[in-house]
Enzyme design. Structure first.
Site, PDB file in Angstrom:
ATOM      1  N   HIS A 160      38.813  28.785  34.762  1.00 51.46           N
ATOM      2  CA  HIS A 160      39.112  30.173  35.135  1.00 51.46           C
ATOM      3  C   HIS A 160      40.094  30.211  36.291  1.00 51.46           C
ATOM      4  O   HIS A 160      40.317  29.200  36.962  1.00 51.46           O
ATOM      5  CB  HIS A 160      37.827  30.910  35.539  1.00 51.46           C
ATOM      6  CG  HIS A 160      36.984  31.308  34.366  1.00 51.46           C
ATOM      7  ND1 HIS A 160      36.106  30.435  33.770  1.00 51.46           N
ATOM      8  CD2 HIS A 160      36.903  32.474  33.669  1.00 51.46           C
ATOM      9  CE1 HIS A 160      35.511  31.048  32.750  1.00 51.46           C
ATOM     10  NE2 HIS A 160      35.976  32.292  32.666  1.00 51.46           N
ATOM     11  N   LYS A 164      37.926  33.199  40.928  1.00 58.98           N
ATOM     12  CA  LYS A 164      36.551  33.348  40.405  1.00 58.98           C
ATOM     13  C   LYS A 164      35.567  32.738  41.401  1.00 58.98           C
ATOM     14  O   LYS A 164      35.765  31.632  41.883  1.00 58.98           O
ATOM     15  CB  LYS A 164      36.419  32.682  39.037  1.00 58.98           C
ATOM     16  CG  LYS A 164      35.057  32.920  38.417  1.00 58.98           C
ATOM     17  CD  LYS A 164      35.047  32.657  36.937  1.00 58.98           C
ATOM     18  CE  LYS A 164      33.664  32.824  36.353  1.00 58.98           C
ATOM     19  NZ  LYS A 164      33.180  34.207  36.436  1.00 58.98           N
TER      20      LYS A 164
END
Ligand code: NAD
Length: 272
Positions: A160, A164
């Site tokens: 990600h 995040k």
């Protein structure tokens, strides 16, 4: 023919990355109408126009800081905020019998319990990943894990964007849960969340997780089934957050008229 009444949908956390995407999705649709949006009380977005923030143009709707007012004015509320905020919002959803569509990840036990309690009073759809493709991947992962058994080692890899804050991703955990269900074991007994140093050989039956972070990656997930002499890899690559927003709005529309309960995207998409 009877005209279908547009569904009034609110967005808590409407200035967030997903919040703005949800606003754009709602504004583009004809079967729902954006009722309003909120932000955390100290957010600089309070009082700004929701449409201007989301890039849709002026909507004459100001970002509010009182979720109780928003829940009182909606049939469904979309929630991609923080675990604490989501648990509090679930209480408001229960009070007002408003459908609560939860995309927030990283929830702890207490927050899970708050959501379960709220789901006795209203329809709650909760999914770590609202995209159609991931929900197909979840179903496949469960099926392959059931078929292959623990001769095949399961490893789940996710990547990600650099901002995040939780790891492994909620989707990676959901994939782990699907694999564990396929094998008929409890995930918390077999999950290995990280490996470092001289930790010994892999334990048979473990489900391993690895998390990579960087750039603006929206969300990549691979489930690896590694056997002797062969390997199966199931991969989903998400190129746009729009997928999640579309799924969340679909969940809101699906929730209309549903009895109280805690539902998932498998219910929404009819994947069984
Ligand atoms: P973000 O930080 O950009 O947005 C979160 C927003 O929520 C922020 O604007 C924040 O100010 C707001 N917020 C926090 N507390 C609030 C409160 N009490 N009231 C109102 N607003 C509040 O984060 P993001 O990337 O949009 O992700 C949000 C969550 O959604 C994360 O948990 C993420 O993992 C999850 N997510 C889920 C899916 C899915 O498909 N389920 C997809 C993408 C992201």
């Amino acid at each position: 023919m009877e005209a279908v009444v547009e569904m009034r949908v609110g967005v808590v956390g409407c200035a967030g990355r997903m919040g703005r995407m949800l606003v754009r999705e709602l504004v583009d649709r004809e079967d729902c109408v954006l009722a309003g949006g909120t932000e955390r009380p100290e957010s600089p977005a309070i009082g700004r126009d929701i449409g201007e923030l989301a890039g849709t143009g002026f909507l004459d709707l100001k970002v509010g800081d009182d979720p109780a007012l928003l829940f009182a004015d909606c049939e469904a509320v979309l929630d991609f905020t923080s675990p604490e905020a989501t648990a509090a919002h679930a209480g408001l959803a229960a009070q007002g019998v408003v459908a609560h569509i939860i995309g927030t990840t990283g929830l702890g036990k207490a927050e899970d319990e708050a959501i379960k309690r709220a789901a006795r009073h209203t329809a709650i759809v909760r999914a770590a990943n609202m995209s159609l493709g991931i929900n197909v991947l979840l179903a496949l992962t469960e099926q392959v894990a059931r078929t292959l058994g623990d001769d095949y080692d399961i490893e789940i890899l996710e990547m990600h964007h650099r901002d995040k804050v939780d790891a492994p991703s909620g989707t990676a955990l959901a994939l782990g849960q699907a694999a564990a269900e396929g094998r008929g074991v409890a995930l918390d007994k077999v999950a290995r969340n990280s490996r470092e140093g001289h930790i010994g050989a892999r334990r048979r039956g473990d489900i391993g997780f690895a998390a990579l972070r960087g750039g603006d990656v929206v969300g990549d997930h691979t489930v690896i089934f590694a056997g002797d002499g062969e390997r199966i890899e199931l991969t989903h690559l998400c190129a746009s957050r729009q997928l999640f927003a579309r799924g969340a709005v679909r969940a809101a529309l699906w929730s209309r008229g549903k009895p109280p309960g805690l539902y998932g995207m498998r219910d929404v998409l009819g994947l069984g």
